[in-house]
Design a protein around this motif. Structure first.
Motif, mmCIF file in Angstrom:
data_model
loop_
_atom_site.group_PDB
_atom_site.id
_atom_site.type_symbol
_atom_site.label_atom_id
_atom_site.label_comp_id
_atom_site.label_asym_id
_atom_site.label_seq_id
_atom_site.Cartn_x
_atom_site.Cartn_y
_atom_site.Cartn_z
ATOM 1 N N PHE A 47 0.810 -1.217 0.000
ATOM 2 C CA PHE A 47 0.000 0.000 0.000
ATOM 3 C C PHE A 47 0.844 1.269 0.000
ATOM 4 C CE2 PHE A 47 -3.282 -2.962 1.281
ATOM 5 C CZ PHE A 47 -4.395 -2.460 0.639
ATOM 6 N N TYR A 48 2.106 1.123 0.421
ATOM 7 C CA TYR A 48 2.975 2.293 0.560
ATOM 8 C C TYR A 48 3.001 3.105 -0.725
ATOM 9 C CZ TYR A 48 7.167 5.010 1.494
ATOM 10 O OH TYR A 48 8.055 6.036 1.682
ATOM 11 N N PRO A 49 2.869 4.370 -0.724
ATOM 12 C CA PRO A 49 2.698 5.269 0.439
ATOM 13 C C PRO A 49 1.261 5.743 0.630
ATOM 14 C CG PRO A 49 3.488 6.476 -1.462
ATOM 15 C CD PRO A 49 3.116 5.120 -1.954
ATOM 16 N N ALA A 50 0.263 4.964 0.167
ATOM 17 C CA ALA A 50 -1.130 5.408 0.263
ATOM 18 C C ALA A 50 -1.552 5.535 1.729
ATOM 19 C CB ALA A 50 -2.039 4.421 -0.453
ATOM 20 N N GLU A 51 -2.165 6.654 2.078
ATOM 21 C CA GLU A 51 -2.604 6.862 3.466
ATOM 22 C C GLU A 51 -4.059 6.428 3.606
ATOM 23 O OE1 GLU A 51 -0.990 7.495 6.085
ATOM 24 O OE2 GLU A 51 0.958 7.976 5.202
ATOM 25 N N LEU A 52 -4.304 5.140 3.703
ATOM 26 C CA LEU A 52 -5.664 4.611 3.845
ATOM 27 C C LEU A 52 -5.827 4.003 5.234
ATOM 28 C CD1 LEU A 52 -5.818 2.754 0.425
ATOM 29 C CD2 LEU A 52 -6.988 4.894 0.995
ATOM 30 N N TRP A 53 -6.976 4.222 5.858
ATOM 31 C CA TRP A 53 -7.165 3.680 7.212
ATOM 32 C C TRP A 53 -7.179 2.150 7.196
ATOM 33 C CZ3 TRP A 53 -11.171 0.394 8.229
ATOM 34 C CH2 TRP A 53 -12.214 0.355 7.293
ATOM 35 N N ILE A 54 -7.514 1.569 6.026
ATOM 36 C CA ILE A 54 -7.676 0.118 5.962
ATOM 37 C C ILE A 54 -6.350 -0.634 6.079
ATOM 38 C CG2 ILE A 54 -7.486 -0.023 3.435
ATOM 39 C CD1 ILE A 54 -10.168 -1.923 5.236
ATOM 40 N N VAL A 55 -5.234 0.098 5.894
ATOM 41 C CA VAL A 55 -3.931 -0.578 5.858
ATOM 42 C C VAL A 55 -3.638 -1.312 7.166
ATOM 43 C CG1 VAL A 55 -1.446 -0.231 5.644
ATOM 44 C CG2 VAL A 55 -3.017 1.008 4.145
ATOM 45 N N PHE A 56 -3.816 -0.628 8.279
ATOM 46 C CA PHE A 56 -3.468 -1.234 9.573
ATOM 47 C C PHE A 56 -4.309 -2.485 9.871
ATOM 48 C CE2 PHE A 56 -3.026 -1.251 14.268
ATOM 49 C CZ PHE A 56 -1.641 -1.309 14.323
ATOM 50 N N PRO A 57 -5.662 -2.407 9.704
ATOM 51 C CA PRO A 57 -6.464 -3.629 9.896
ATOM 52 C C PRO A 57 -6.039 -4.762 8.964
ATOM 53 C CG PRO A 57 -7.907 -1.723 9.818
ATOM 54 C CD PRO A 57 -6.533 -1.237 9.498
ATOM 55 N N GLY A 84 17.397 -4.419 5.019
ATOM 56 C CA GLY A 84 16.300 -3.906 5.833
ATOM 57 C C GLY A 84 15.233 -3.288 4.956
ATOM 58 N N SER A 85 13.997 -3.397 5.418
ATOM 59 C CA SER A 85 12.866 -2.908 4.635
ATOM 60 C C SER A 85 12.682 -1.411 4.866
ATOM 61 C CB SER A 85 11.596 -3.644 5.043
ATOM 62 O OG SER A 85 11.191 -3.214 6.325
ATOM 63 N N ARG A 86 11.669 -0.842 4.198
ATOM 64 C CA ARG A 86 11.275 0.529 4.509
ATOM 65 C C ARG A 86 10.864 0.613 5.978
ATOM 66 N NH1 ARG A 86 10.363 3.836 0.197
ATOM 67 N NH2 ARG A 86 10.027 2.792 -1.786
ATOM 68 N N ASN A 87 10.954 1.781 6.542
ATOM 69 C CA ASN A 87 10.564 1.983 7.927
ATOM 70 C C ASN A 87 9.031 2.047 8.003
ATOM 71 O OD1 ASN A 87 9.954 3.014 10.494
ATOM 72 N ND2 ASN A 87 12.061 3.762 10.665
ATOM 73 N N ILE A 88 8.438 0.971 8.477
ATOM 74 C CA ILE A 88 6.974 0.866 8.504
ATOM 75 C C ILE A 88 6.387 1.762 9.590
ATOM 76 C CG2 ILE A 88 5.068 -0.767 8.910
ATOM 77 C CD1 ILE A 88 7.014 -2.892 7.701
ATOM 78 N N PHE A 89 7.151 1.923 10.674
ATOM 79 C CA PHE A 89 6.692 2.753 11.778
ATOM 80 C C PHE A 89 6.478 4.199 11.323
ATOM 81 C CE2 PHE A 89 7.529 5.339 15.620
ATOM 82 C CZ PHE A 89 6.577 4.792 16.464
ATOM 83 N N ASN A 90 7.344 4.636 10.381
ATOM 84 C CA ASN A 90 7.233 6.013 9.900
ATOM 85 C C ASN A 90 6.171 6.200 8.819
ATOM 86 O OD1 ASN A 90 9.182 6.710 11.665
ATOM 87 N ND2 ASN A 90 10.861 6.724 10.170
ATOM 88 N N TYR A 91 5.575 5.096 8.353
ATOM 89 C CA TYR A 91 4.492 5.127 7.366
ATOM 90 C C TYR A 91 3.208 5.189 8.163
ATOM 91 C CZ TYR A 91 1.287 2.955 3.923
ATOM 92 O OH TYR A 91 0.228 2.654 3.116
ATOM 93 N N SER A 92 2.611 6.363 8.267
ATOM 94 C CA SER A 92 1.642 6.559 9.355
ATOM 95 C C SER A 92 0.403 5.685 9.219
ATOM 96 C CB SER A 92 1.271 8.044 9.463
ATOM 97 O OG SER A 92 0.642 8.459 8.278
ATOM 98 N N ALA A 93 -0.002 5.294 8.005
ATOM 99 C CA ALA A 93 -1.187 4.430 7.889
ATOM 100 C C ALA A 93 -0.914 3.047 8.464
ATOM 101 C CB ALA A 93 -1.600 4.305 6.430
#
Lengths: 506, 373
Positions: free
Chosen positions: B111-121, B182-191
């Motif tokens: 999904f990166y870098p789309a800021e969608l609420w559905i990403v975390f679930p 190492g992967s992209r920093n997921i913590f910094n990807y706010s979604a």
């Protein structure tokens, strides 16, 4: 003239937290005497013999062996003094031969070849033929017991303790055992004989000590008493004889047709073309020596082992393919022989064990959630109705004596109003009054219209409760015969696998 | 002479007391170990068990760490405990944790870098699915071919570690990371970020999930028929079969639940405290959780306490590492000793110790055998 008794018990007392197992037990066993120890389950017989055999130490009291102080700290010490014991449950290894098993139980076993020769010699001397090279897994229960007895005899004991020795034997095997015991007595050896079969005690023993609730409540010469009077002395009340009212048999409830199953383990038995028909109100007794397919038959009926759809039918409906829960829902209930570990989980409370089979029929579960209050009440009802002696439903199953747990296990099934009940060894190791109560409950259940199958090695029990009798031999079931008019000899032949003339001609 | 005597009823007292005694014995034995290593044992023990929570110097940093470390431990241990109660030994939670984290990270990277609420679930679902899938391997092999789930699940940890390394250096590597593994920093990807819910508390969604899991496990084990069957199968397999429990279904269920929870733990970790997939992303939570499960008596509430304690040894161990120069293996030995003492002491809940005087020989001597056979 007073002779010194072989073993003299003076005021033996053993207390466990909350329970007095033995209180001030005093009696003597003379040289060359066959002494009976009688008592209900929980009367303290086991604790008493464990003290004599050095497994348990008394809190008070003394024992004297030929007049000298005798305080065994361990079985090895008891054996060194000349005490040997044949336990009710055998401690043998199936995958070893007879000589190896005997060697395992000895303190200083001789080389195996010498031992084998000695086993042959002793077994022939005492009329208990036994081949030292055979695997124990292949032996019948009677032969296994011989291994235990010969293990004891090789130590040349002066006192032989036998705990319920005949409960697994056929009538013919009982006769052989008694001849051996009489021969031992003639040689001047003493025997302490524990049994609840009062006729045997009357035939074999010259003295009896009766225990009730850990105390000596009577001493008698069994030959002078009737079986009934002995039983009443043991129970402390007038004994209730199982009685039955003849009911007209109803429709067929359980039907087994050509049921065959492969063995489930290396030492298991396969079932071969079993046919059973039991009608409402009828009790079918299935006799046979242990290891001839009893466990397997119960498993096939309970649903623990699946078979062909049509091989087992409940009131006409095929159930061979469905599991225990679905069969229970239809009213087919079972009580296996092994109380601890099969019928009940040893470390779980009686409440939890009530849930084990009663979950759905007693509606103890609603949408998967357990109603523990209701479960406890169900357990308490079983405890009360079947007179299970225990402080309460919270007690772990393993803390109950065998007879009490048996009452609980049988009661648990009967309280669920089965339309077919299958029980395996319903009174194994249970005392006379509890056994009578269990048998009466089975009779009442049949009278109320259930079909009952009683698998038992106790032929007296089958003759007492069953309408018809069939023998299980090497996984085959004989055609059922009406119990009325059946003689012990005929039964013995059936158990040995011999069918009637008509079958032989077919 | 000491002798063991079987108790008629398992002792309730020792059931609760053994974990405490085991912790105390571990402190003593650990102290001796540190002393042999040339450290002051009292200082080391204080540094591990006391300073992370109460020292002015370290507590500000250490206290939030407690929940951060305890969260995954509790979440994994609760799942394991359900299986352990049924006698189904999932030793490979570490692998399921890794695969759960990889699946969740992959979901986020799609999904990166789309800021969608559905990403975390979706990441939660992916993490749970990954852990479940990895646990299904030993489960299916056991039910089909009767393999040993201990071996299979354990060995799959090492397979998972290889996949992790491949992901960090290959297919998941950060394209903007100048070639570093190492992967992209997921913590910094706010979604996709698993943020602290209350600042400086250490409380993140993984900790919330752990507490939900505790409640779920408690209800399952103590109120539900399925939980009863789980325990029945562990204590008396034949009685369970008689009661109508299908062993194969139980294996699938128990391994499935524990794998799922381990996968979830991995998901919350990669999106939160760990921040990204690295070669050494896994830090032994899956193995330490086994200790947590046993120390907590396989009881959900006990596991909460045990999880906090083991989290403390992690934090304290790190502290002892840089304050006293203790080798990092020393703290693992310490944790191992804890399990060892616990299992050894467990005997006491089913047996009691009897002090016996040595037996004086008072029985009559064996008489010479009569030759009259």
């Amino acid at each position: 003239m007073m002779t010194t008794p072989l073993l003299s018990l003076q005021g033996l007392t053993k207390e466990y937290p909350g329970v007095v197992a033995n209180s001030d037990v005093t009696f003597d066993i003379g040289e060359g005497e066959v002494h009976a120890l009688l008592g209900e389950n929980g009367a303290g017989k086991s604790t008493l013999v464990k003290m004599i055999y050095g497994l348990v130490r008394p809190n008070a009291g003394t024992m004297r062996w030929r007049g000298e102080a005798y305080e065994p700290h361990a079985p090895a010490q008891a054996r060194a003094s000349g005490v040997a014991m044949v336990f009710q449950h055998f401690s043998l290894f199936d995958a070893m031969d007879v000589a190896e098993n005997v060697a395992l139980g000895m303190d200083n076993p001789p080389p195996i070849r010498e031992l084998a020769a000695k086993i042959t010699e002793v077994s022939n001397n005492y009329g208990l033929p036994l081949d030292p090279d055979r695997m124990v897994g292949d032996l019948s229960a009677g032969e296994r017991q011989r291994v235990e007895i010969i293990r004891c005899l090789l130590q040349d004991p002066q006192l032989l303790i036998m705990d319920e020795p005949t409960s697994v034997l056929t009538p013919q095997e009982v006769d052989i055992l008694f001849r051996t015991l009489r021969q031992l007595r003639a040689e001047g050896k003493s025997i302490l004989y524990i049994s609840h079969k009062l006729e045997e005690i009357r035939a074999l023993c010259e003295n009896a000590t009766v225990l009730r609730l850990g105390k000596v409540v009577g001493k008698a010469d069994p030959r002078q008493e009737s079986a009934r009077s002995l039983a009443e002395m043991m129970v402390g009340q007038v004994l209730h004889q199982p009685s039955r009212e003849a009911a007209a048999p109803g429709k067929t409830l359980l039907e087994v047709t050509n049921l065959s199953l492969p063995p489930q383990s290396a030492f298991g038995t396969s079932l071969k073309e079993i046919n059973i028909t039991v009608r409402a109100g009828e009790i079918l007794g299935i006799g046979g020596v242990a290891g001839n397919g009893q466990d397997e038959l119960l498993g096939a009926l309970s649903g623990e082992m699946r078979s062909a759809r049509e091989a087992v039918r409940m009131a006409g409906e095929p159930v061979g393919h469905i599991g225990p829960t679905a069969r229970r829902a239809l009213g087919l209930l079972c009580a296996p022989e092994e109380r601890l570990g099969h019928a009940a989980a040893p470390d779980m409370s009686l409440s939890e064990n009530a849930l084990l089979t009663g979950a759905y029929r007693e509606r103890l579960v609603k949408r998967g959630f357990v109603n523990w209050g209701k479960t406890r009440k169900f357990a308490e009802r079983v405890i009360e109705t079947f007179d299970v002696r225990t402080p309460g439903a919270h007690v772990a199953a393993r803390a109950l004596s065998g007879g009490n747990l048996q009452k609980f296990v049988i009661g648990r099934e009967i309280m669920q109003r089965p339309s077919v009940l299958v029980v395996n060894q319903p009174t194994w190791g249970v005392d006379a009054s509890a056994a009578a109560a269990i048998r009466q409950a089975l009779l009442d259940l049949a009278a109320a219209g259930a079909a009952v199958v009683v698998i038992s090695q106790d032929l007296d029990e089958i003759l007492e409760v069953a309408d018809s009798f069939a023998a299980l031999n090497a996984g085959r079931l004989s055609a059922p015969r009406p119990v009325q008019g059946l003689t012990m000899d005929q039964i013995g032949l059936l158990l040995g696998g011999a069918e009637g003339d008509s079958d032989a001609a077919a | 002479m000491l002798r063991l005597e079987k108790r008629p009823n398992p002792s309730q007292f020792w059931n609760y007391a053994t974990p405490v005694v085991a912790v105390l014995l571990t402190m003593v034995a650990g102290g001796i170990l540190f002393w042999v290593l040339g450290k002051n044992p009292f200082e080391a023990i204080k540094l591990i068990f006391w300073d992370p929570l109460f020292s002015e110097q370290f507590a500000a940093y250490s206290r939030p760490q407690l929940l951060i470390k305890a969260g995954p431990l509790i979440l994994i241990a609760v799942g394991l405990a359900i299986g352990f109660r049924a006698g189904i030994w999932n030793i490979g939670a570490e692998g399921q944790y890794i695969i759960g984290a990889l699946c969740a990270a992959q979901m986020a990277l799609w999904f990166y870098p789309a800021e969608l609420w559905i990403v975390f679930p979706l990441m939660i679902l992916a993490g749970a699915f990954g852990g479940w899938l990895w646990a299904m391997i030993p489960a299916v092999l056991k039910t089909r071919f009767n393999t040993n789930e201990i071996l299979v699940s354990l060995l799959l940890v090492y397979v998972a570690e290889k996949i992790l390394a491949a992901a960090a250096t290959g297919f998941m590597r950060n394209p903007e990371g100048s070639g570093f593994p190492g992967s992209r920093n997921i913590f910094n990807y706010s979604a996709a970020s698993n943020q602290e819910l209350i600042a400086n508390s250490g409380l993140h969604w993984g900790v919330v999930a752990a507490f939900i899991a505790v409640i779920f496990a408690y209800v399952l084990l103590h109120r539900h028929l399925l939980g009863f069957h789980v325990q029945l199968a562990g204590q008396a397999p034949r009685a369970a079969k008689f009661a109508g429990v299908a062993p194969a279904r139980l294996v699938l269920l128990c391994l499935g639940i524990s794998g799922l929870m381990a996968g979830l733990a991995g998901m919350f970790e990669v999106a939160g405290p760990a921040r990204l997939i690295t070669i050494d992303f896994n830090s032994g939570y899956g193995f330490t959780a086994i200790i947590v499960a046993f120390l907590g008596r396989l009881h959900p509430i006990g596991i909460v306490l045990a999880g906090l304690l083991l989290a403390l040894t992690y934090i304290g161990g790190e502290l002892a590492q840089f304050m006293l120069n203790l080798p990092s293996a020393a703290i693992q030995v310490f944790q191992g000793m804890l399990l060892f003492f616990l299992l050894a002491l467990d005997v006491l809940s089913n047996y009691r110790l009897r002090l016996m005087r040595p037996a004086p020989v008072t029985a009559p001597a064996p008489k010479p055998s009569t030759e009259s056979v």
